[in-house]
Scaffold this motif. Structure first.
Motif, mmCIF file in Angstrom:
data_model
loop_
_atom_site.group_PDB
_atom_site.id
_atom_site.type_symbol
_atom_site.label_atom_id
_atom_site.label_comp_id
_atom_site.label_asym_id
_atom_site.label_seq_id
_atom_site.Cartn_x
_atom_site.Cartn_y
_atom_site.Cartn_z
ATOM 1 N N GLY A 193 0.817 -1.200 0.000
ATOM 2 C CA GLY A 193 0.000 0.000 0.000
ATOM 3 C C GLY A 193 0.855 1.256 0.000
ATOM 4 O O GLY A 193 2.073 1.213 -0.218
ATOM 5 N N MET A 194 0.225 2.379 0.282
ATOM 6 C CA MET A 194 0.927 3.663 0.272
ATOM 7 C C MET A 194 2.069 3.705 1.276
ATOM 8 O O MET A 194 3.112 4.313 1.033
ATOM 9 C CB MET A 194 -0.050 4.796 0.580
ATOM 10 C CG MET A 194 -0.997 5.152 -0.540
ATOM 11 S SD MET A 194 -0.196 5.978 -1.934
ATOM 12 C CE MET A 194 0.282 7.522 -1.172
ATOM 13 N N ALA A 195 1.881 3.047 2.401
ATOM 14 C CA ALA A 195 2.885 3.122 3.471
ATOM 15 C C ALA A 195 4.228 2.565 3.046
ATOM 16 O O ALA A 195 5.269 2.930 3.615
ATOM 17 C CB ALA A 195 2.383 2.378 4.704
ATOM 18 N N GLY A 196 4.231 1.697 2.045
ATOM 19 C CA GLY A 196 5.486 1.141 1.570
ATOM 20 C C GLY A 196 6.281 2.083 0.694
ATOM 21 O O GLY A 196 7.471 1.832 0.421
ATOM 22 N N TYR A 197 5.667 3.198 0.257
ATOM 23 C CA TYR A 197 6.332 4.079 -0.696
ATOM 24 C C TYR A 197 6.267 5.559 -0.343
ATOM 25 O O TYR A 197 6.880 6.377 -1.022
ATOM 26 C CB TYR A 197 5.726 3.860 -2.089
ATOM 27 C CG TYR A 197 6.022 2.482 -2.621
ATOM 28 C CD1 TYR A 197 7.246 2.185 -3.198
ATOM 29 C CD2 TYR A 197 5.094 1.457 -2.481
ATOM 30 C CE1 TYR A 197 7.527 0.912 -3.656
ATOM 31 C CE2 TYR A 197 5.363 0.179 -2.933
ATOM 32 C CZ TYR A 197 6.591 -0.085 -3.524
ATOM 33 O OH TYR A 197 6.872 -1.360 -3.960
ATOM 34 N N SER A 198 5.526 5.918 0.685
ATOM 35 C CA SER A 198 5.409 7.338 1.023
ATOM 36 C C SER A 198 5.284 7.527 2.523
ATOM 37 O O SER A 198 4.428 6.907 3.170
ATOM 38 C CB SER A 198 4.194 7.957 0.328
ATOM 39 O OG SER A 198 4.011 9.296 0.722
ATOM 40 N N LYS A 199 6.116 8.397 3.070
ATOM 41 C CA LYS A 199 6.033 8.729 4.486
ATOM 42 C C LYS A 199 4.946 9.763 4.770
ATOM 43 O O LYS A 199 4.466 9.872 5.898
ATOM 44 C CB LYS A 199 7.379 9.266 4.970
ATOM 45 C CG LYS A 199 8.514 8.249 4.912
ATOM 46 C CD LYS A 199 9.817 8.872 5.368
ATOM 47 C CE LYS A 199 10.955 7.870 5.310
ATOM 48 N NZ LYS A 199 12.256 8.469 5.741
#
Length: 235
Positions: A193-199
């Motif tokens: 999901g997003m958490a794997g690519y954006s802080k």
């Protein structure tokens, strides 16, 4: 106003085509609201209703946002719930308005299930459309003069921020000018999901957004819908 279904809209109840925005309720970083996808989809739906004389339905305000889990504010529906909502809307339209076709204006890229719903609905002829498609967005980005691609500008970036700067600038915080976040390669997105690519919850370039780009993008999308409209109303 987004929430104003006026008598003029209601007077189109006998239109051959109804349009319904499908948004989401999910994080959009620090500069855009949780309702961003719903607002964007509803702005497009309102434009289409006005240009083509469509019956505009209230929006679906939550959908499949599971890739944003872990970010505060996000609320998701299961794919089966979204399927049921669309099914019930279609059934109600068929009961009351007989032969009304339905256009879903999708404001959230994670609503993959909408493509399956539309494909199944059209087995015996055009009765449901999903808009905008990938090509519609590409054409609109080019017409608007956007500097990023749709892949680079995945979430909370130049596209969404520009449309809100044009339509509802009061919803955009000034921090958009410093909110860019790059993650052009996302090979395991469905796993992480997003958490794997954006802080920050952003993937894209909101700093490149302008109200003028938003206006031109909306003009392009409104024009692009003509082909779908003609297919839906063809005898």
């Amino acid at each position: 106003m987004l929430t104003d279904w006026t008598s003029r809209d209601a007077g189109r109840w006998n239109s051959e085509v109804a349009v319904m925005a499908v948004g989401s309720f999910e994080q959009h970083g620090g500069h855009l609201p949780l309702v961003t996808d719903t607002v964007v989809a509803e702005v497009i739906a309102q434009r289409l209703a006005e240009r083509y004389g469509l019956f505009r339905l209230p929006p679906v305000t939550m959908s499949c946002s599971h890739e944003h889990e872990g970010y505060p504010g996000t609320v998701s529906l299961s794919a089966s719930t979204v399927i049921a909502i669309i099914r019930d809307v279609r059934a109600s339209l068929a009961e009351v308005h007989t032969n009304t076709r339905l256009v879903l204006v999708n404001g959230h890229g994670g609503n993959y299930v909408l493509s399956n719903i539309a494909q199944e609905a059209n087995l015996i002829g055009p009765s449901m459309a999903l808009f905008p498609g990938r090509r519609d967005v590409e054409v609109a980005r080019e017409a608007a003069g956007m500097e990023s691609t749709a892949s680079e500008d995945m979430h909370g970036g130049e596209w969404e921020t520009s449309i809100l700067l044009h339509a509802y600038p009061e919803l955009v915080r000034p921090s958009y000018r410093e909110a860019d976040y790059e993650a052009p390669e996302r090979p395991y997105f469905h796993l992480t999901g997003m958490a794997g690519y954006s802080k920050t919850g952003i993937i894209g370039y909101p700093s490149k957004a302008t109200a003028d780009k938003g206006a031109r993008a909306l003009d392009s999308l409104t024009a692009s819908f003509r082909g779908i409209h003609d297919l839906l109303v063809a005898d």
